[in-house]
Motif scaffolding. Structure first.
Motif, mmCIF file in Angstrom:
data_model
loop_
_atom_site.group_PDB
_atom_site.id
_atom_site.type_symbol
_atom_site.label_atom_id
_atom_site.label_comp_id
_atom_site.label_asym_id
_atom_site.label_seq_id
_atom_site.Cartn_x
_atom_site.Cartn_y
_atom_site.Cartn_z
ATOM 1 N N GLN A 194 0.833 -1.199 0.000
ATOM 2 C CA GLN A 194 0.000 0.000 0.000
ATOM 3 C C GLN A 194 0.871 1.253 0.000
ATOM 4 O OE1 GLN A 194 -0.461 -2.566 2.128
ATOM 5 N NE2 GLN A 194 -2.322 -3.456 1.229
ATOM 6 N N GLN A 195 1.978 1.189 0.743
ATOM 7 C CA GLN A 195 2.898 2.315 0.765
ATOM 8 C C GLN A 195 3.523 2.540 -0.607
ATOM 9 O OE1 GLN A 195 6.923 2.170 2.919
ATOM 10 N NE2 GLN A 195 5.666 3.444 4.260
ATOM 11 N N ALA A 196 3.952 1.467 -1.253
ATOM 12 C CA ALA A 196 4.509 1.586 -2.597
ATOM 13 C C ALA A 196 3.498 2.223 -3.540
ATOM 14 C CB ALA A 196 4.943 0.219 -3.115
ATOM 15 N N ALA A 197 2.240 1.785 -3.450
ATOM 16 C CA ALA A 197 1.199 2.324 -4.325
ATOM 17 C C ALA A 197 0.934 3.796 -4.029
ATOM 18 C CB ALA A 197 -0.090 1.515 -4.154
ATOM 19 N N ARG A 198 1.054 4.188 -2.752
ATOM 20 C CA ARG A 198 0.761 5.582 -2.385
ATOM 21 C C ARG A 198 1.849 6.548 -2.812
ATOM 22 N NH1 ARG A 198 -1.266 3.214 2.661
ATOM 23 N NH2 ARG A 198 0.784 3.517 3.595
ATOM 24 N N VAL A 199 3.121 6.141 -2.681
ATOM 25 C CA VAL A 199 4.181 7.147 -2.814
ATOM 26 C C VAL A 199 4.968 7.081 -4.115
ATOM 27 C CG1 VAL A 199 4.466 7.184 -0.300
ATOM 28 C CG2 VAL A 199 6.054 5.824 -1.696
ATOM 29 N N SER A 200 4.956 5.951 -4.827
ATOM 30 C CA SER A 200 5.927 5.801 -5.921
ATOM 31 C C SER A 200 5.338 6.095 -7.294
ATOM 32 C CB SER A 200 6.528 4.393 -5.914
ATOM 33 O OG SER A 200 5.551 3.425 -6.261
ATOM 34 N N ASP A 201 6.228 6.470 -8.205
ATOM 35 C CA ASP A 201 5.870 6.665 -9.611
ATOM 36 C C ASP A 201 6.071 5.376 -10.406
ATOM 37 O OD1 ASP A 201 5.494 9.646 -9.515
ATOM 38 O OD2 ASP A 201 7.583 9.541 -8.864
ATOM 39 N N GLU B 254 5.252 1.570 -14.592
ATOM 40 C CA GLU B 254 4.497 2.582 -13.860
ATOM 41 C C GLU B 254 3.742 1.905 -12.714
ATOM 42 O OE1 GLU B 254 4.697 5.829 -14.471
ATOM 43 O OE2 GLU B 254 6.098 5.429 -16.123
ATOM 44 N N THR B 255 3.777 2.536 -11.555
ATOM 45 C CA THR B 255 3.183 1.934 -10.357
ATOM 46 C C THR B 255 1.711 1.589 -10.565
ATOM 47 O OG1 THR B 255 4.751 2.956 -8.844
ATOM 48 C CG2 THR B 255 2.599 2.359 -7.934
ATOM 49 N N LYS B 256 0.961 2.502 -11.163
ATOM 50 C CA LYS B 256 -0.473 2.244 -11.357
ATOM 51 C C LYS B 256 -0.685 0.976 -12.175
ATOM 52 C CE LYS B 256 -4.764 4.389 -12.928
ATOM 53 N NZ LYS B 256 -5.402 5.592 -13.519
ATOM 54 N N LYS B 257 0.114 0.791 -13.216
ATOM 55 C CA LYS B 257 -0.032 -0.397 -14.058
ATOM 56 C C LYS B 257 0.365 -1.666 -13.305
ATOM 57 C CE LYS B 257 1.144 -2.332 -18.591
ATOM 58 N NZ LYS B 257 1.449 -3.671 -18.095
ATOM 59 N N ILE B 258 1.464 -1.591 -12.561
ATOM 60 C CA ILE B 258 1.923 -2.767 -11.803
ATOM 61 C C ILE B 258 0.845 -3.232 -10.831
ATOM 62 C CG2 ILE B 258 3.572 -3.549 -10.044
ATOM 63 C CD1 ILE B 258 4.876 -3.443 -12.754
ATOM 64 N N GLU C 78 1.720 -7.521 -15.942
ATOM 65 C CA GLU C 78 1.854 -8.421 -17.078
ATOM 66 C C GLU C 78 2.153 -9.855 -16.647
ATOM 67 O OE1 GLU C 78 4.760 -6.900 -19.727
ATOM 68 O OE2 GLU C 78 3.593 -5.114 -20.245
ATOM 69 N N LYS C 79 2.823 -10.009 -15.509
ATOM 70 C CA LYS C 79 3.289 -11.331 -15.096
ATOM 71 C C LYS C 79 2.364 -11.924 -14.029
ATOM 72 C CE LYS C 79 7.127 -10.848 -17.516
ATOM 73 N NZ LYS C 79 7.425 -11.640 -18.705
ATOM 74 N N GLU C 80 2.085 -13.214 -14.141
ATOM 75 C CA GLU C 80 1.235 -13.884 -13.163
ATOM 76 C C GLU C 80 1.855 -13.842 -11.765
ATOM 77 O OE1 GLU C 80 -0.909 -18.210 -12.390
ATOM 78 O OE2 GLU C 80 0.433 -17.935 -14.105
ATOM 79 N N SER C 81 3.193 -13.956 -11.708
ATOM 80 C CA SER C 81 3.887 -13.909 -10.423
ATOM 81 C C SER C 81 3.651 -12.569 -9.724
ATOM 82 C CB SER C 81 5.392 -14.135 -10.642
ATOM 83 O OG SER C 81 6.111 -13.922 -9.449
ATOM 84 N N THR C 82 3.692 -11.481 -10.473
ATOM 85 C CA THR C 82 3.430 -10.159 -9.902
ATOM 86 C C THR C 82 2.003 -10.100 -9.375
ATOM 87 O OG1 THR C 82 4.881 -9.248 -11.611
ATOM 88 C CG2 THR C 82 3.600 -7.687 -10.324
ATOM 89 N N GLN C 83 1.062 -10.570 -10.165
ATOM 90 C CA GLN C 83 -0.349 -10.562 -9.781
ATOM 91 C C GLN C 83 -0.563 -11.328 -8.473
ATOM 92 O OE1 GLN C 83 -2.958 -9.044 -11.260
ATOM 93 N NE2 GLN C 83 -4.425 -9.824 -9.783
ATOM 94 N N LYS C 84 0.077 -12.480 -8.347
ATOM 95 C CA LYS C 84 -0.082 -13.274 -7.129
ATOM 96 C C LYS C 84 0.479 -12.551 -5.914
ATOM 97 C CE LYS C 84 -0.169 -17.921 -9.151
ATOM 98 N NZ LYS C 84 0.538 -19.235 -9.242
ATOM 99 N N TYR C 85 1.618 -11.891 -6.087
ATOM 100 C CA TYR C 85 2.222 -11.188 -4.951
ATOM 101 C C TYR C 85 1.365 -9.984 -4.566
ATOM 102 C CZ TYR C 85 5.556 -8.848 -1.940
ATOM 103 O OH TYR C 85 6.163 -8.239 -0.866
ATOM 104 N N ILE C 86 0.948 -9.207 -5.559
ATOM 105 C CA ILE C 86 0.145 -8.007 -5.301
ATOM 106 C C ILE C 86 -1.152 -8.358 -4.565
ATOM 107 C CG2 ILE C 86 -1.204 -6.170 -6.432
ATOM 108 C CD1 ILE C 86 1.787 -5.662 -6.518
#
Length: 260
Positions: free
Chosen positions: A216-223, A238-242, A247-255
């Motif tokens: 949540q902190q990463a989403a709030r403060v980073s570009d 870009e943070t909003k896209k991440i 794009e990656k299933e691994s990212t989606q699972k972690y998020i």
């Protein structure tokens, strides 16, 4: 990772090219290539042990202090390699400041904490030191709280105040980059909010890289956000896209909290 290369309007302040990092026989980072834009906030996220802090410490060569460390590939600051034999590491760390996870004020007064770095770099005039103290404490919104007790021990400050003091201390030597390793993880929610607001303000003048477990902190403060797993950079953009359309299933699972 189609967002690896910056567009023509963005200048890569820091970059790695095919960087691998070893602690003895253990490989902590694997073939990392990333470009970090100037005057932006970049968050590094990922589970424990994924290489986040190892990457951060590459940028001011803090890993040099660990026995058996070996770096392969290129680490560039303003386009110049910082791992050449003739690199002035003291000057590098003047350009690349660092703030650690837990507030670590020096066992001295508030004033002496701020002036420690400038004095080591040859600034001795009282008027100039006083200006640095007032300016940096104002930048971290601490001046009004401490201006009448500069000679008191830094340990008399609250945890949140101590962390803002440490950020001011890093800024006192006029770096262009600030590395922050979990800067709010030891703080209460109110102090965390103050540090996050400070981070957002700093990007006007600094390139900021923040390692955080707090998504949540990463989403709030980073570009921009880079997601790491097992020493590899899985996705960067870009943070909003991440956070909304990775794009990656691994990212989606972690998020989404399905692992990590």
């Amino acid at each position: 990772m189609d967002d690896l290369m910056l567009n023509s309007q963005q200048h890569a302040k820091l970059a790695t090219k095919a960087v691998s990092l070893y602690y003895g026989s253990f490989q902590a980072l694997r073939n990392v290539t990333i470009e970090i834009p100037e005057c932006n906030i970049t968050a590094i996220i990922g589970p424990s042990g994924c290489g986040k802090s190892s990457l951060l410490r590459l940028f001011n060569r803090m890993n040099d202090q660990i026995p058996g460390v070996r770096v392969e590939g290129k680490v560039l600051l303003d386009g110049s390699s910082i791992y050449e034999k003739d690199t002035d590491v003291v000057l590098l760390r003047k350009r690349v400041g660092m703030v650690f996870q837990k507030p670590n004020p020096f066992p001295m007064s508030i004033y002496d904490n701020i002036t420690f770095g400038p004095r080591r770099h040859g600034i001795t005039h009282k008027e100039e030191l006083a200006e640095i103290v007032e300016r940096t404490l104002n930048q971290v919104a601490l001046w009004q709280e401490v201006k009448h007790k500069l000679k008191q021990s830094a340990f008399a400050l609250s945890g949140g105040q101590q962390q803002r003091l440490c950020i001011a201390r890093a800024m006192a030597i006029s770096p262009s980059i600030l590395l922050m390793d979990e800067p709010a993880s030891a703080l209460d929610p109110i102090s965390t909010a103050k540090v996050e607001e400070l981070i957002r303000q700093l990007k006007k003048d600094y390139t900021v890289i923040i390692v955080t477990h707090n998504m949540q902190q990463a989403a709030r403060v980073s570009d921009k956000t880079a997601y790491f797993y097992l020493g590899e950079m899985i996705e960067y953009g870009e943070t909003k896209k991440i956070f909304t359309n990775p794009e990656k299933e691994s990212t989606q699972k972690y998020i989404t909290g399905r692992f990590g």
